[in-house]
Design a protein around this motif. Structure first.
Motif, mmCIF file in Angstrom:
data_model
loop_
_atom_site.group_PDB
_atom_site.id
_atom_site.type_symbol
_atom_site.label_atom_id
_atom_site.label_comp_id
_atom_site.label_asym_id
_atom_site.label_seq_id
_atom_site.Cartn_x
_atom_site.Cartn_y
_atom_site.Cartn_z
ATOM 1 N N GLU A 1 84.975 19.616 8.620
ATOM 2 C CA GLU A 1 85.455 18.258 8.842
ATOM 3 C C GLU A 1 85.985 17.653 7.539
ATOM 4 O O GLU A 1 87.050 17.022 7.528
ATOM 5 N N GLU A 2 85.233 17.858 6.473
ATOM 6 C CA GLU A 2 85.624 17.324 5.170
ATOM 7 C C GLU A 2 86.969 17.915 4.710
ATOM 8 O O GLU A 2 87.838 17.202 4.232
ATOM 9 N N LEU A 3 87.108 19.218 4.868
ATOM 10 C CA LEU A 3 88.330 19.875 4.392
ATOM 11 C C LEU A 3 89.520 19.630 5.318
ATOM 12 O O LEU A 3 90.672 19.736 4.882
ATOM 13 N N SER A 4 89.270 19.307 6.565
ATOM 14 C CA SER A 4 90.348 19.043 7.525
ATOM 15 C C SER A 4 90.953 17.658 7.356
ATOM 16 O O SER A 4 92.068 17.412 7.795
ATOM 17 N N SER A 5 90.187 16.739 6.766
ATOM 18 C CA SER A 5 90.684 15.361 6.665
ATOM 19 C C SER A 5 91.479 15.120 5.420
ATOM 20 O O SER A 5 91.666 15.876 4.566
ATOM 21 N N ARG B 1 84.206 24.671 -2.553
ATOM 22 C CA ARG B 1 84.759 24.330 -3.873
ATOM 23 C C ARG B 1 86.225 24.745 -3.985
ATOM 24 O O ARG B 1 87.020 24.057 -4.613
ATOM 25 N N ARG B 2 86.571 25.868 -3.354
ATOM 26 C CA ARG B 2 87.964 26.349 -3.375
ATOM 27 C C ARG B 2 88.825 25.619 -2.348
ATOM 28 O O ARG B 2 90.037 25.845 -2.288
ATOM 29 N N LYS B 3 88.163 24.782 -1.527
ATOM 30 C CA LYS B 3 88.839 24.093 -0.419
ATOM 31 C C LYS B 3 89.516 25.104 0.519
ATOM 32 O O LYS B 3 90.615 24.884 1.005
ATOM 33 N N ASP B 4 88.805 26.188 0.751
ATOM 34 C CA ASP B 4 89.314 27.284 1.575
ATOM 35 C C ASP B 4 88.767 27.147 2.999
ATOM 36 O O ASP B 4 87.739 27.736 3.354
ATOM 37 N N LEU B 5 89.464 26.361 3.801
ATOM 38 C CA LEU B 5 89.040 26.092 5.174
ATOM 39 C C LEU B 5 88.951 27.373 5.998
ATOM 40 O O LEU B 5 88.031 27.542 6.799
ATOM 41 N N SER C 1 80.103 22.980 9.687
ATOM 42 C CA SER C 1 80.862 22.006 10.470
ATOM 43 C C SER C 1 81.212 20.783 9.632
ATOM 44 O O SER C 1 82.337 20.281 9.685
ATOM 45 N N ALA C 2 80.246 20.307 8.859
ATOM 46 C CA ALA C 2 80.499 19.150 7.992
ATOM 47 C C ALA C 2 81.568 19.492 6.950
ATOM 48 O O ALA C 2 82.441 18.656 6.651
ATOM 49 N N ILE C 3 81.508 20.690 6.415
ATOM 50 C CA ILE C 3 82.512 21.113 5.420
ATOM 51 C C ILE C 3 83.878 21.251 6.074
ATOM 52 O O ILE C 3 84.890 20.827 5.505
#
Length: 176
Positions: free
Chosen positions: A172-176, A108-112, A168-170
């Protein structure tokens, strides 16, 4: 399912070398490739295709430590599957719930960076569980009563793998 160890012609043990396993799969896949049987009778082509499918399925099983452990346990007559195994400890369930909440918060924080830290901690735990399982399989006779001690760790490994898949899915989501 057909015994994946026999299908690939490898020793039935937990600590298989991934490179040797991949090499064996590649060699069998080449030998069974449909192009090699293009001029063969239809029955022979079907047989090689069926055998190639078995080889691919066996490779998928044996390259995954959880599924490899299940195959070894089945060979020994130990019932496997989440419904046939002991329930996970409440401590494990609580820990995984807390880790998942942390993972959700990081998402939620987009904290990769936080997602990666959580995933690395679980990867470390996964390595410990795999090492312990390897020792237990190596120390046990292929006897159902002795190998059953692996079941709680197999259950834990499944929880860890699910967490890592989600992380891993998160990532990938946050890296794109």
């Amino acid at each position: 399912m057909i015994d994946p160890f026999q299908t690939l012609g490898v020793e039935a043990r937990f600590d298989l070398d991934p490179d040797d396993l991949a090499r064996r799969h590649r060699d069998l896949s080449r030998a069974l490739h449909p192009d090699r049987y293009a001029g063969a009778p239809a029955a022979e082509r079907r047989l090689s295709l069926s055998r190639a499918i078995e080889v691919n399925d066996a490779f998928r099983v044996l390259k995954d430590p959880s599924r490899r452990a299940e195959a070894l346990l089945r060979r020994a007559g130990v019932p496997v599957g989440e419904t046939a195994e002991p329930k996970p400890s409440p401590d494990l369930l609580m820990e995984m719930m807390e880790r998942r909440e942390e993972l959700g918060d990081a998402r939620r924080r987009k904290d990769l960076a936080a997602v990666r830290v959580l995933a690395e901690a679980i990867r470390g735990r996964e390595r410990e569980v795999l090492a312990s399982m390897g020792r237990q399989f190596a120390a046990s006779d292929p006897d159902a009563t002795k190998l059953a001690v692996v079941l709680p760790e197999l259950g834990e490994l499944r929880y860890l793998r699910r967490f890592l898949d989600e992380a891993s899915a998160i990532e990938e989501e946050l890296s794109s």
